[in-house]
Design a protein around this motif. Sequence first.
Motif, PDB file in Angstrom:
ATOM      1  N   ALA A  64     -14.183  29.950   4.014  1.00  0.00           N
ATOM      2  CA  ALA A  64     -12.855  29.402   3.726  1.00  0.00           C
ATOM      3  C   ALA A  64     -12.367  28.515   4.868  1.00  0.00           C
ATOM      4  N   GLN A  65     -12.831  28.768   6.093  1.00  0.00           N
ATOM      5  CA  GLN A  65     -12.447  27.911   7.213  1.00  0.00           C
ATOM      6  C   GLN A  65     -12.919  26.481   6.987  1.00  0.00           C
ATOM      7  N   MET A  66     -14.135  26.334   6.452  1.00  0.00           N
ATOM      8  CA  MET A  66     -14.657  25.007   6.135  1.00  0.00           C
ATOM      9  C   MET A  66     -13.836  24.367   5.023  1.00  0.00           C
ATOM     10  N   THR A  67     -13.445  25.175   4.050  1.00  0.00           N
ATOM     11  CA  THR A  67     -12.610  24.687   2.958  1.00  0.00           C
ATOM     12  C   THR A  67     -11.287  24.161   3.476  1.00  0.00           C
ATOM     13  N   VAL A  68     -10.644  24.939   4.337  1.00  0.00           N
ATOM     14  CA  VAL A  68      -9.350  24.549   4.897  1.00  0.00           C
ATOM     15  C   VAL A  68      -9.489  23.305   5.765  1.00  0.00           C
ATOM     16  N   LEU A  69     -10.565  23.238   6.554  1.00  0.00           N
ATOM     17  CA  LEU A  69     -10.785  22.086   7.425  1.00  0.00           C
ATOM     18  C   LEU A  69     -10.935  20.812   6.600  1.00  0.00           C
ATOM     19  N   LEU A  70     -11.728  20.879   5.532  1.00  0.00           N
ATOM     20  CA  LEU A  70     -11.898  19.715   4.668  1.00  0.00           C
ATOM     21  C   LEU A  70     -10.565  19.311   4.050  1.00  0.00           C
ATOM     22  N   PHE A  71      -9.792  20.300   3.590  1.00  0.00           N
ATOM     23  CA  PHE A  71      -8.499  20.006   2.978  1.00  0.00           C
ATOM     24  C   PHE A  71      -7.587  19.276   3.952  1.00  0.00           C
ATOM     25  N   ILE A  72      -7.504  19.786   5.186  1.00  0.00           N
ATOM     26  CA  ILE A  72      -6.602  19.190   6.181  1.00  0.00           C
ATOM     27  C   ILE A  72      -7.012  17.745   6.478  1.00  0.00           C
ATOM     28  N   ILE A  73      -8.311  17.542   6.704  1.00  0.00           N
ATOM     29  CA  ILE A  73      -8.789  16.188   7.007  1.00  0.00           C
ATOM     30  C   ILE A  73      -8.509  15.248   5.837  1.00  0.00           C
ATOM     31  N   ALA A  74      -8.820  15.698   4.623  1.00  0.00           N
ATOM     32  CA  ALA A  74      -8.655  14.850   3.446  1.00  0.00           C
ATOM     33  C   ALA A  74      -7.193  14.508   3.204  1.00  0.00           C
ATOM     34  N   ILE A  75      -6.321  15.496   3.321  1.00  0.00           N
ATOM     35  CA  ILE A  75      -4.907  15.262   3.002  1.00  0.00           C
ATOM     36  C   ILE A  75      -4.243  14.388   4.066  1.00  0.00           C
ATOM     37  N   VAL A  76      -4.600  14.603   5.330  1.00  0.00           N
ATOM     38  CA  VAL A  76      -3.984  13.850   6.425  1.00  0.00           C
ATOM     39  C   VAL A  76      -4.380  12.370   6.377  1.00  0.00           C
ATOM     40  N   VAL A  77      -5.610  12.093   5.967  1.00  0.00           N
ATOM     41  CA  VAL A  77      -6.088  10.705   5.955  1.00  0.00           C
ATOM     42  C   VAL A  77      -5.821  10.025   4.611  1.00  0.00           C
ATOM     43  N   SER A  78      -5.983  10.746   3.506  1.00  0.00           N
ATOM     44  CA  SER A  78      -5.894  10.095   2.195  1.00  0.00           C
ATOM     45  C   SER A  78      -4.467   9.724   1.806  1.00  0.00           C
ATOM     46  N   ILE A  79      -3.467  10.481   2.262  1.00  0.00           N
ATOM     47  CA  ILE A  79      -2.081  10.140   1.906  1.00  0.00           C
ATOM     48  C   ILE A  79      -1.661   8.801   2.513  1.00  0.00           C
ATOM     49  N   PRO A  80      -1.812   8.579   3.839  1.00  0.00           N
ATOM     50  CA  PRO A  80      -1.470   7.253   4.358  1.00  0.00           C
ATOM     51  C   PRO A  80      -2.344   6.142   3.784  1.00  0.00           C
ATOM     52  N   LEU A  81      -3.635   6.432   3.572  1.00  0.00           N
ATOM     53  CA  LEU A  81      -4.520   5.426   2.981  1.00  0.00           C
ATOM     54  C   LEU A  81      -4.066   5.087   1.567  1.00  0.00           C
ATOM     55  N   GLY A  82      -3.639   6.100   0.826  1.00  0.00           N
ATOM     56  CA  GLY A  82      -3.134   5.864  -0.522  1.00  0.00           C
ATOM     57  C   GLY A  82      -1.901   4.984  -0.515  1.00  0.00           C
ATOM     58  N   PHE A  83      -1.014   5.191   0.454  1.00  0.00           N
ATOM     59  CA  PHE A  83       0.186   4.368   0.544  1.00  0.00           C
ATOM     60  C   PHE A  83      -0.176   2.921   0.883  1.00  0.00           C
ATOM     61  N   LEU A  84      -1.156   2.732   1.776  1.00  0.00           N
ATOM     62  CA  LEU A  84      -1.604   1.380   2.099  1.00  0.00           C
ATOM     63  C   LEU A  84      -2.200   0.696   0.871  1.00  0.00           C
ATOM     64  N   LEU A  85      -2.918   1.462   0.066  1.00  0.00           N
ATOM     65  CA  LEU A  85      -3.464   0.906  -1.179  1.00  0.00           C
ATOM     66  C   LEU A  85      -2.347   0.491  -2.128  1.00  0.00           C
ATOM     67  N   THR A  86      -1.286   1.296  -2.179  1.00  0.00           N
ATOM     68  CA  THR A  86      -0.140   0.949  -3.020  1.00  0.00           C
ATOM     69  C   THR A  86       0.469  -0.372  -2.581  1.00  0.00           C
ATOM     70  N   LEU A  87       0.631  -0.543  -1.268  1.00  0.00           N
ATOM     71  CA  LEU A  87       1.166  -1.800  -0.754  1.00  0.00           C
ATOM     72  C   LEU A  87       0.214  -2.955  -1.056  1.00  0.00           C
ATOM     73  N   ALA A  88      -1.088  -2.695  -0.987  1.00  0.00           N
ATOM     74  CA  ALA A  88      -2.065  -3.739  -1.279  1.00  0.00           C
ATOM     75  C   ALA A  88      -1.993  -4.173  -2.740  1.00  0.00           C
ATOM     76  N   VAL A  89      -1.824  -3.202  -3.628  1.00  0.00           N
ATOM     77  CA  VAL A  89      -1.711  -3.525  -5.049  1.00  0.00           C
ATOM     78  C   VAL A  89      -0.510  -4.417  -5.304  1.00  0.00           C
ATOM     79  N   ARG A  90       0.585  -4.164  -4.597  1.00  0.00           N
ATOM     80  CA  ARG A  90       1.823  -4.918  -4.796  1.00  0.00           C
ATOM     81  C   ARG A  90       1.871  -6.191  -3.954  1.00  0.00           C
ATOM     82  N   SER A  91       0.794  -6.451  -3.207  1.00  0.00           N
ATOM     83  CA  SER A  91       0.765  -7.618  -2.338  1.00  0.00           C
ATOM     84  C   SER A  91       0.781  -8.922  -3.155  1.00  0.00           C
ATOM     85  N   SER A  92       1.432  -9.933  -2.600  1.00  0.00           N
ATOM     86  CA  SER A  92       1.440 -11.251  -3.245  1.00  0.00           C
ATOM     87  C   SER A  92       0.137 -11.998  -3.008  1.00  0.00           C
ATOM     88  N   PHE A  93      -0.693 -11.483  -2.091  1.00  0.00           N
ATOM     89  CA  PHE A  93      -2.017 -12.069  -1.851  1.00  0.00           C
ATOM     90  C   PHE A  93      -2.971 -11.536  -2.912  1.00  0.00           C
TER      91      PHE A  93
END
Length: 219
Positions: free
Chosen positions: A17-46
């Motif tokens: 379960a320690q490995m499970t928790v470690l993966l969860f923490i890494i994934a959630i900490v990185v994917s949320i900001p990355l997801g927000f950047l993707l949202t901004l990219a989708v709405r980009s005028s470029f």
Amino acid sequence: MSFDYIKSITMPLLEGAQMTVLLFIIAIVVSIPLGFLLTLAVRSSFKPLSWFAQGYIYILRGTPLLLQLLFICFGLPMLPVVGEYLVLDRFVAACLGFILNYAAYFAEIFRGGLIAIDKGQYEASQVLGLNKFQTLRKIVLPQMFRIALPAVANESVTLVKDTALLYAVAVPELLHFAQAAVNRDFSIAPFVVAGVIYLIMTLVLTIIFKWLERRFKFE
């Protein structure tokens, strides 16, 4: 089925379960900001950037996470010329797969949150003399976060359960140890204990997000 047996299988499962928790923490900490950047990219005028982000989200949401994990772990090293440089540690490869996949889902969640914000608030921010960055930080982000929080909570609980896919790429996590104990002892008890551990993890996560929802609801 004795208490001593339950205790003896619980300790290895908690190690997994320690490995499970470690993966969860890494994934959630990185994917949320990355997801927000993707949202901004989708709405980009470029347009090329917007098209790339939309294509990325479509592909990552439209194909199974398990397929993506298998491709990163076993497919990338088979690519001609560059394959030998793309051999990754299994856990690192799994983290990469989860981050890329969940970033696409969070991007859609945040996009929905942005769409839900009244356009009049953007106009009001201009009247107040706020620039785009100030509007984003002081007006858009707080409201988007409140709107998106329930969906983020649901996706986070799903992420906890999806960590069981590590079993498919031979990363020793919770389900791996449970399956090993079942094969060794010919008992379903390890599966039951593993299920209880998953339930505890999702319960803790649910409590945390419920607290966040109450806090931001009244701010």
